[in-house]
Write a protein that holds these residues in place. Structure first.
Motif, PDB file in Angstrom:
ATOM      1  N   GLY A   1       5.812  20.086  -8.214  1.00 53.77           N
ATOM      2  CA  GLY A   1       6.714  20.761  -9.139  1.00 53.77           C
ATOM      3  C   GLY A   1       5.963  21.682 -10.088  1.00 53.77           C
ATOM      4  O   GLY A   1       6.376  22.830 -10.330  1.00 53.77           O
ATOM      5  N   LYS A   2       4.859  21.199 -10.637  1.00 55.77           N
ATOM      6  CA  LYS A   2       4.044  22.015 -11.550  1.00 55.77           C
ATOM      7  C   LYS A   2       3.524  23.266 -10.836  1.00 55.77           C
ATOM      8  O   LYS A   2       3.483  24.357 -11.415  1.00 55.77           O
ATOM      9  CB  LYS A   2       2.862  21.183 -12.082  1.00 55.77           C
ATOM     10  N   TYR A   3       3.133  23.086  -9.573  1.00 55.91           N
ATOM     11  CA  TYR A   3       2.615  24.227  -8.800  1.00 55.91           C
ATOM     12  C   TYR A   3       3.720  25.265  -8.562  1.00 55.91           C
ATOM     13  O   TYR A   3       3.518  26.463  -8.781  1.00 55.91           O
ATOM     14  CB  TYR A   3       2.060  23.742  -7.460  1.00 55.91           C
TER      15      TYR A   3
ATOM     16  N   LEU B   1       0.882  -1.166   0.000  1.00 53.69           N
ATOM     17  CA  LEU B   1       0.000   0.000   0.000  1.00 53.69           C
ATOM     18  C   LEU B   1       0.918   1.214   0.000  1.00 53.69           C
ATOM     19  O   LEU B   1       1.653   1.441   0.966  1.00 53.69           O
ATOM     20  CB  LEU B   1      -0.903   0.011   1.236  1.00 53.69           C
ATOM     21  N   ILE B   2       0.914   1.964  -1.077  1.00 52.92           N
ATOM     22  CA  ILE B   2       1.847   3.076  -1.208  1.00 52.92           C
ATOM     23  C   ILE B   2       1.105   4.402  -1.302  1.00 52.92           C
ATOM     24  O   ILE B   2      -0.066   4.467  -1.677  1.00 52.92           O
ATOM     25  CB  ILE B   2       2.757   2.910  -2.442  1.00 52.92           C
ATOM     26  N   HIS B   3       1.819   5.462  -0.946  1.00 51.63           N
ATOM     27  CA  HIS B   3       1.351   6.812  -1.204  1.00 51.63           C
ATOM     28  C   HIS B   3       1.855   7.190  -2.604  1.00 51.63           C
ATOM     29  O   HIS B   3       2.912   6.718  -3.035  1.00 51.63           O
ATOM     30  CB  HIS B   3       1.899   7.771  -0.150  1.00 51.63           C
ATOM     31  N   ASP B   4       1.130   8.033  -3.286  1.00 52.14           N
ATOM     32  CA  ASP B   4       1.524   8.401  -4.651  1.00 52.14           C
ATOM     33  C   ASP B   4       2.619   9.465  -4.584  1.00 52.14           C
ATOM     34  O   ASP B   4       2.409  10.636  -4.900  1.00 52.14           O
ATOM     35  CB  ASP B   4       0.313   8.904  -5.425  1.00 52.14           C
ATOM     36  N   ASP B   5       3.807   9.040  -4.152  1.00 50.64           N
ATOM     37  CA  ASP B   5       4.915   9.980  -3.956  1.00 50.64           C
ATOM     38  C   ASP B   5       5.331  10.640  -5.265  1.00 50.64           C
ATOM     39  O   ASP B   5       5.592  11.847  -5.301  1.00 50.64           O
ATOM     40  CB  ASP B   5       6.103   9.242  -3.332  1.00 50.64           C
TER      41      ASP B   5
ATOM     42  N   PHE C   1       9.435  15.324  -9.044  1.00 55.29           N
ATOM     43  CA  PHE C   1       9.752  16.752  -9.159  1.00 55.29           C
ATOM     44  C   PHE C   1      10.649  17.002 -10.370  1.00 55.29           C
ATOM     45  O   PHE C   1      10.441  17.963 -11.125  1.00 55.29           O
ATOM     46  CB  PHE C   1      10.429  17.233  -7.876  1.00 55.29           C
ATOM     47  N   GLN C   2      11.627  16.120 -10.579  1.00 55.24           N
ATOM     48  CA  GLN C   2      12.528  16.265 -11.722  1.00 55.24           C
ATOM     49  C   GLN C   2      11.774  16.231 -13.044  1.00 55.24           C
ATOM     50  O   GLN C   2      12.107  16.965 -13.980  1.00 55.24           O
ATOM     51  CB  GLN C   2      13.587  15.161 -11.703  1.00 55.24           C
TER      52      GLN C   2
ATOM     53  N   ILE D   1      15.710  27.001  -7.736  1.00 49.72           N
ATOM     54  CA  ILE D   1      15.069  26.107  -6.771  1.00 49.72           C
ATOM     55  C   ILE D   1      16.083  25.194  -6.078  1.00 49.72           C
ATOM     56  O   ILE D   1      17.024  24.712  -6.717  1.00 49.72           O
ATOM     57  CB  ILE D   1      14.020  25.225  -7.485  1.00 49.72           C
ATOM     58  N   VAL D   2      15.857  24.953  -4.794  1.00 45.61           N
ATOM     59  CA  VAL D   2      16.555  23.883  -4.072  1.00 45.61           C
ATOM     60  C   VAL D   2      15.538  22.789  -3.747  1.00 45.61           C
ATOM     61  O   VAL D   2      14.473  23.085  -3.186  1.00 45.61           O
ATOM     62  CB  VAL D   2      17.191  24.387  -2.758  1.00 45.61           C
ATOM     63  N   PHE D   3      15.868  21.563  -4.143  1.00 44.47           N
ATOM     64  CA  PHE D   3      15.068  20.407  -3.714  1.00 44.47           C
ATOM     65  C   PHE D   3      15.864  19.721  -2.614  1.00 44.47           C
ATOM     66  O   PHE D   3      16.956  19.202  -2.848  1.00 44.47           O
ATOM     67  CB  PHE D   3      14.815  19.438  -4.867  1.00 44.47           C
TER      68      PHE D   3
END
Length: 327
Positions: A166-168, A154-158, A197-198, A177-179
């Motif tokens: 990223g789009k936001y 059961l995973i979260h949609d990481d 994000f990439q 940006i720093v990630f």
């Protein structure tokens, strides 16, 4: 002094095995049943359900292994698991691994020796030793938070949450940006959130993004963020967890800057504190409690021999708050 089954049998005047049969839902005459019930009521006897479960062929206990007890995500997931298991008249037995993989493996074997019906593992990574343990204990195992082809997950949609974050961020005009992520040994948080994000950045183009790693603790993030700001000044920190975002927030103020006018921050998780803090944190909210409920429901299906999907995905939502400035 607490009463035992032997005490109840002696007071009632029946065999200990009869009392045991009654407690386990076995066949007992109505007269004997009323007599035992009366004595139990008078004495305040409480059955040792754990001991009963160990003796039974089929237990009503689900083992749950967590990497740390001071985690908001873990605590909310445990609340969801517990609530749903209660609906099935089952109990949860918690083992804490303190982020020690060897201890985590030991906990798997220990819970199996205690005859739990199944194990829900809030995993950070899955090693060959984990897979060997899953195979040897021969009881249902369900991963929460990580995915592996060798067991139910059961995973979260990481990835999806990070892509949309990223789009936001890009839609708000940020290009420097720093990630700030974590070790890639953690596939969900360290790999998938970074990859999502990439992908968003790659599609947008014309971005200057620097990727760093830190620890999960607030103080670790604070120290890392201070070092980063000594050498680089982005317009926004995109943090892989809300805890990391809290550390960055403290670092920003220690540098005499302000959020979001001087520097914006986002997180992942949706911890309750992120809504009441000032400025409130823009974050990707994961529904940990609901995920825990789904995990418990799925585990009960496995225990009862029913089929479930090999991979289940919980929901998320991007929550826009005060910590991101539009450029």
């Amino acid at each position: 002094m607490a009463k035992t089954i032997s005490d109840i049998a002696q007071i009632t005047g029946v065999a200990k095995s009869t009392v045991s049969r009654y407690l386990n839902g076995g066949s007992v005459s109505e007269a004997t049943k009323r007599k035992i019930e009366s004595v139990i009521k008078e004495t305040g006897y409480v059955p040792n359900t754990f001991a009963q479960s160990l003796k039974a062929k089929k237990t009503n206990i689900i083992g749950t292994i967590v990497p740390r007890l001071d985690s908001y995500a873990a605590s909310q997931t445990l609340i969801g698991i517990d609530e749903k298991l209660r609906e099935y008249q089952c109990q949860m037995l918690i083992s804490n691994s303190s982020q020690d993989l060897e201890r985590e493996i030991e906990n798997i074997y220990s819970l199996a020796r205690q005859k739990v019906a199944g194990i829900i593992l809030l995993a950070t990574q899955i090693t060959p030793a984990h897979l060997e343990a899953f195979d040897k204990v021969d009881i249902p195992v369900l991963l929460v938070g990580q995915q592996h082809d060798g067991t139910y997950s059961l995973i979260h949609d990481d990835y999806g949450a990070a892509y949309n974050m990223g789009k936001y961020v890009l839609s708000m005009g940020h290009r420097k940006i720093v990630f700030l992520g974590v070790t890639e040994q953690d596939i969900a948080v360290g790999v998938k959130r970074k990859a999502g994000f990439q992908q968003a950045v790659q599609e947008a183009g014309n971005c200057e993004v620097k990727y760093y790693e830190t620890g999960f603790a607030i103080n670790a993030a604070l120290e890392t963020a201070c070092r980063i700001m000594d050498e680089y000044r982005p317009s926004i920190f995109v943090c892989a967890t809300d805890n990391i975002a809290l550390g960055v927030l403290k670092a920003v103020y220690m540098k005499g800057l302000h959020v979001p006018t001087d520097l914006s921050i986002t997180g992942f998780g949706g911890y309750e504190v992120t809504e009441i803090m000032h400025p409130s944190l823009t974050t990707a909210k994961f529904y940990y409690k609901e995920a825990g409920q789904l995990a418990a429901q799925s585990m009960m299906k496995l225990v009862n021999g029913e089929s479930i999907g090999k991979i289940m995905v919980s929901q998320y939502k991007i929550i826009e708050r005060e910590s991101v400035d539009k450029l």
